[in-house]
Motif scaffolding. Structure first.
Motif, PDB file in Angstrom:
ATOM      1  N   GLY A  68       0.791  -1.222   0.000  1.00 51.65           N
ATOM      2  CA  GLY A  68       0.000   0.000   0.000  1.00 51.65           C
ATOM      3  C   GLY A  68       0.823   1.270   0.000  1.00 51.65           C
ATOM      4  N   TYR A  69       2.140   1.152  -0.114  1.00 50.44           N
ATOM      5  CA  TYR A  69       3.002   2.326  -0.067  1.00 50.44           C
ATOM      6  C   TYR A  69       2.799   3.250  -1.266  1.00 50.44           C
ATOM      7  CZ  TYR A  69       5.675   0.047   3.686  1.00 50.44           C
ATOM      8  OH  TYR A  69       6.074  -0.542   4.859  1.00 50.44           O
ATOM      9  N   ALA A  70       2.521   2.696  -2.434  1.00 55.56           N
ATOM     10  CA  ALA A  70       2.355   3.534  -3.621  1.00 55.56           C
ATOM     11  C   ALA A  70       1.186   4.499  -3.434  1.00 55.56           C
ATOM     12  CB  ALA A  70       2.154   2.681  -4.868  1.00 55.56           C
ATOM     13  N   LYS A  71       0.079   4.010  -2.915  1.00 55.24           N
ATOM     14  CA  LYS A  71      -1.085   4.877  -2.690  1.00 55.24           C
ATOM     15  C   LYS A  71      -0.765   5.962  -1.668  1.00 55.24           C
ATOM     16  CE  LYS A  71      -4.140   1.061  -3.323  1.00 55.24           C
ATOM     17  NZ  LYS A  71      -3.746  -0.059  -2.613  1.00 55.24           N
ATOM     18  N   GLU A  72      -0.146   5.571  -0.574  1.00 56.56           N
ATOM     19  CA  GLU A  72       0.200   6.549   0.461  1.00 56.56           C
ATOM     20  C   GLU A  72       1.229   7.557  -0.066  1.00 56.56           C
ATOM     21  OE1 GLU A  72       0.949   5.250   4.549  1.00 56.56           O
ATOM     22  OE2 GLU A  72       0.253   3.260   3.913  1.00 56.56           O
ATOM     23  N   ASN A 114       2.082   0.201 -19.205  1.00 57.67           N
ATOM     24  CA  ASN A 114       2.153   0.191 -17.740  1.00 57.67           C
ATOM     25  C   ASN A 114       0.750   0.338 -17.148  1.00 57.67           C
ATOM     26  OD1 ASN A 114       2.830   0.350 -15.057  1.00 57.67           O
ATOM     27  ND2 ASN A 114       4.446   1.864 -15.342  1.00 57.67           N
ATOM     28  N   THR A 115      -0.003  -0.745 -17.202  1.00 56.86           N
ATOM     29  CA  THR A 115      -1.394  -0.713 -16.743  1.00 56.86           C
ATOM     30  C   THR A 115      -1.506  -0.521 -15.233  1.00 56.86           C
ATOM     31  OG1 THR A 115      -1.442  -3.129 -16.670  1.00 56.86           O
ATOM     32  CG2 THR A 115      -2.260  -2.078 -18.689  1.00 56.86           C
ATOM     33  N   ALA A 116      -0.528  -0.989 -14.467  1.00 51.92           N
ATOM     34  CA  ALA A 116      -0.567  -0.795 -13.008  1.00 51.92           C
ATOM     35  C   ALA A 116      -0.467   0.689 -12.673  1.00 51.92           C
ATOM     36  CB  ALA A 116       0.548  -1.579 -12.333  1.00 51.92           C
ATOM     37  N   ALA A 117       0.438   1.402 -13.345  1.00 51.01           N
ATOM     38  CA  ALA A 117       0.574   2.842 -13.114  1.00 51.01           C
ATOM     39  C   ALA A 117      -0.705   3.559 -13.536  1.00 51.01           C
ATOM     40  CB  ALA A 117       1.767   3.400 -13.876  1.00 51.01           C
ATOM     41  N   ARG A 118      -1.230   3.216 -14.690  1.00 50.16           N
ATOM     42  CA  ARG A 118      -2.458   3.860 -15.183  1.00 50.16           C
ATOM     43  C   ARG A 118      -3.587   3.689 -14.173  1.00 50.16           C
ATOM     44  NH1 ARG A 118      -7.201   2.961 -18.166  1.00 50.16           N
ATOM     45  NH2 ARG A 118      -7.617   4.631 -19.661  1.00 50.16           N
ATOM     46  N   THR A 119      -3.755   2.494 -13.666  1.00 48.82           N
ATOM     47  CA  THR A 119      -4.813   2.223 -12.692  1.00 48.82           C
ATOM     48  C   THR A 119      -4.625   3.050 -11.426  1.00 48.82           C
ATOM     49  OG1 THR A 119      -5.117  -0.012 -13.562  1.00 48.82           O
ATOM     50  CG2 THR A 119      -5.896   0.400 -11.317  1.00 48.82           C
ATOM     51  N   LEU A 120      -3.407   3.082 -10.901  1.00 49.40           N
ATOM     52  CA  LEU A 120      -3.118   3.874  -9.700  1.00 49.40           C
ATOM     53  C   LEU A 120      -3.421   5.348  -9.947  1.00 49.40           C
ATOM     54  CD1 LEU A 120      -1.881   4.200  -6.821  1.00 49.40           C
ATOM     55  CD2 LEU A 120       0.327   4.496  -7.978  1.00 49.40           C
ATOM     56  N   TYR A 121      -2.924   5.894 -11.028  1.00 51.87           N
ATOM     57  CA  TYR A 121      -3.105   7.312 -11.301  1.00 51.87           C
ATOM     58  C   TYR A 121      -4.575   7.665 -11.507  1.00 51.87           C
ATOM     59  CZ  TYR A 121       1.962   7.133 -11.885  1.00 51.87           C
ATOM     60  OH  TYR A 121       3.308   6.943 -11.703  1.00 51.87           O
ATOM     61  N   HIS A 122      -5.314   6.790 -12.171  1.00 54.73           N
ATOM     62  CA  HIS A 122      -6.750   7.043 -12.360  1.00 54.73           C
ATOM     63  C   HIS A 122      -7.481   7.075 -11.020  1.00 54.73           C
ATOM     64  CE1 HIS A 122      -7.770   6.607 -16.822  1.00 54.73           C
ATOM     65  NE2 HIS A 122      -6.484   6.866 -16.721  1.00 54.73           N
ATOM     66  N   PHE A 134      -6.486   8.277  -8.406  1.00 52.68           N
ATOM     67  CA  PHE A 134      -6.200   9.569  -7.791  1.00 52.68           C
ATOM     68  C   PHE A 134      -6.687  10.751  -8.630  1.00 52.68           C
ATOM     69  CE2 PHE A 134      -3.772   6.975  -5.035  1.00 52.68           C
ATOM     70  CZ  PHE A 134      -3.652   7.680  -3.862  1.00 52.68           C
ATOM     71  N   GLY A 135      -7.505  10.460  -9.625  1.00 53.63           N
ATOM     72  CA  GLY A 135      -8.127  11.522 -10.401  1.00 53.63           C
ATOM     73  C   GLY A 135      -7.357  12.009 -11.608  1.00 53.63           C
ATOM     74  N   PHE A 136      -6.252  11.358 -11.952  1.00 58.62           N
ATOM     75  CA  PHE A 136      -5.520  11.737 -13.156  1.00 58.62           C
ATOM     76  C   PHE A 136      -6.286  11.225 -14.375  1.00 58.62           C
ATOM     77  CE2 PHE A 136      -2.112  12.081 -10.086  1.00 58.62           C
ATOM     78  CZ  PHE A 136      -1.381  13.165 -10.556  1.00 58.62           C
ATOM     79  N   GLU A 137      -6.412  12.090 -15.381  1.00 56.55           N
ATOM     80  CA  GLU A 137      -7.097  11.722 -16.615  1.00 56.55           C
ATOM     81  C   GLU A 137      -6.214  12.066 -17.802  1.00 56.55           C
ATOM     82  OE1 GLU A 137     -10.958  13.503 -16.820  1.00 56.55           O
ATOM     83  OE2 GLU A 137     -11.540  12.723 -14.864  1.00 56.55           O
ATOM     84  N   GLU A 138      -6.190  11.184 -18.798  1.00 53.37           N
ATOM     85  CA  GLU A 138      -5.433  11.461 -20.009  1.00 53.37           C
ATOM     86  C   GLU A 138      -6.018  12.703 -20.673  1.00 53.37           C
ATOM     87  OE1 GLU A 138      -6.671   8.279 -19.494  1.00 53.37           O
ATOM     88  OE2 GLU A 138      -4.814   7.242 -19.042  1.00 53.37           O
ATOM     89  N   ASN A 139      -5.136  13.555 -21.172  1.00 52.61           N
ATOM     90  CA  ASN A 139      -5.611  14.781 -21.819  1.00 52.61           C
ATOM     91  C   ASN A 139      -5.350  14.788 -23.326  1.00 52.61           C
ATOM     92  OD1 ASN A 139      -2.856  15.217 -21.949  1.00 52.61           O
ATOM     93  ND2 ASN A 139      -2.935  17.309 -21.151  1.00 52.61           N
ATOM     94  N   GLY A 140      -4.917  13.651 -23.869  1.00 55.41           N
ATOM     95  CA  GLY A 140      -4.673  13.556 -25.302  1.00 55.41           C
ATOM     96  C   GLY A 140      -3.258  13.918 -25.722  1.00 55.41           C
TER      97      GLY A 140
END
Length: 158
Positions: free
Chosen positions: A97-101, A129-137, A139-145
């Protein structure tokens, strides 16, 4: 408890030794490369802020922030905004759980606006890197194109 500590002479070598799992090595630069890049960036008059990620007093990862435009591959969103330039949790500390914290701690730090005003935080990641994408999403990160080199850019409001 997870917290951030600036890279300094006391923690430099411990942070440079941290590594991701072998299957993740294509997704993130080694910390030694990031720290060298931070030095050169600062020398060139731009902003790079490298930090160790700590669980209590144990170094478990590394994060580096940038502010404003850093190079020619930067997306348009970079101007006047913050980025999470590098982010990693060492292989032996993953799954706790360190990545989330750590990502929450990183965003909390950026909300203090250490380099001046900035409304957004952006980051980029390899398409595979689907693990990174999932984590970032989460936290509210969205691709902007946009892209940064071959990486996908995702953005969130600070």
């Amino acid at each position: 408890m997870i917290h951030l500590k600036p890279v300094d002479s006391h923690n430099l070598w411990a942070l440079m030794r941290l590594r991701v799992a072998p299957e993740q090595e294509d997704f993130v630069a080694r910390n030694i490369e990031s720290i060298a890049e931070a030095y050169v960036t600062d020398h060139d008059g731009k902003v790079a802020l490298p930090f160790g990620i700590y669980a209590d007093e144990i170094p478990v990862g590394f994060v580096m922030f940038g502010y404003g435009e850093l190079d020619e591959d930067d997306p348009a969103i970079a101007a006047g905004n913050y980025c999470i330039w590098r982010f990693m949790i060492a292989a032996e500390h993953q799954g706790k759980g360190y990545a989330k914290e750590a990502l929450q701690a990183a965003l909390d730090y950026l909300r203090t606006k250490p380099c001046g005003d900035g409304a957004y935080c952006w980051l980029s990641y390899e398409p595979e890197n689907t693990a990174a994408r999932t984590l970032y999403h989460r936290f509210g990160f969205e691709e902007n194109g946009e892209q940064s080199g071959d990486e996908i850019v995702a953005v969130r409001k600070l």
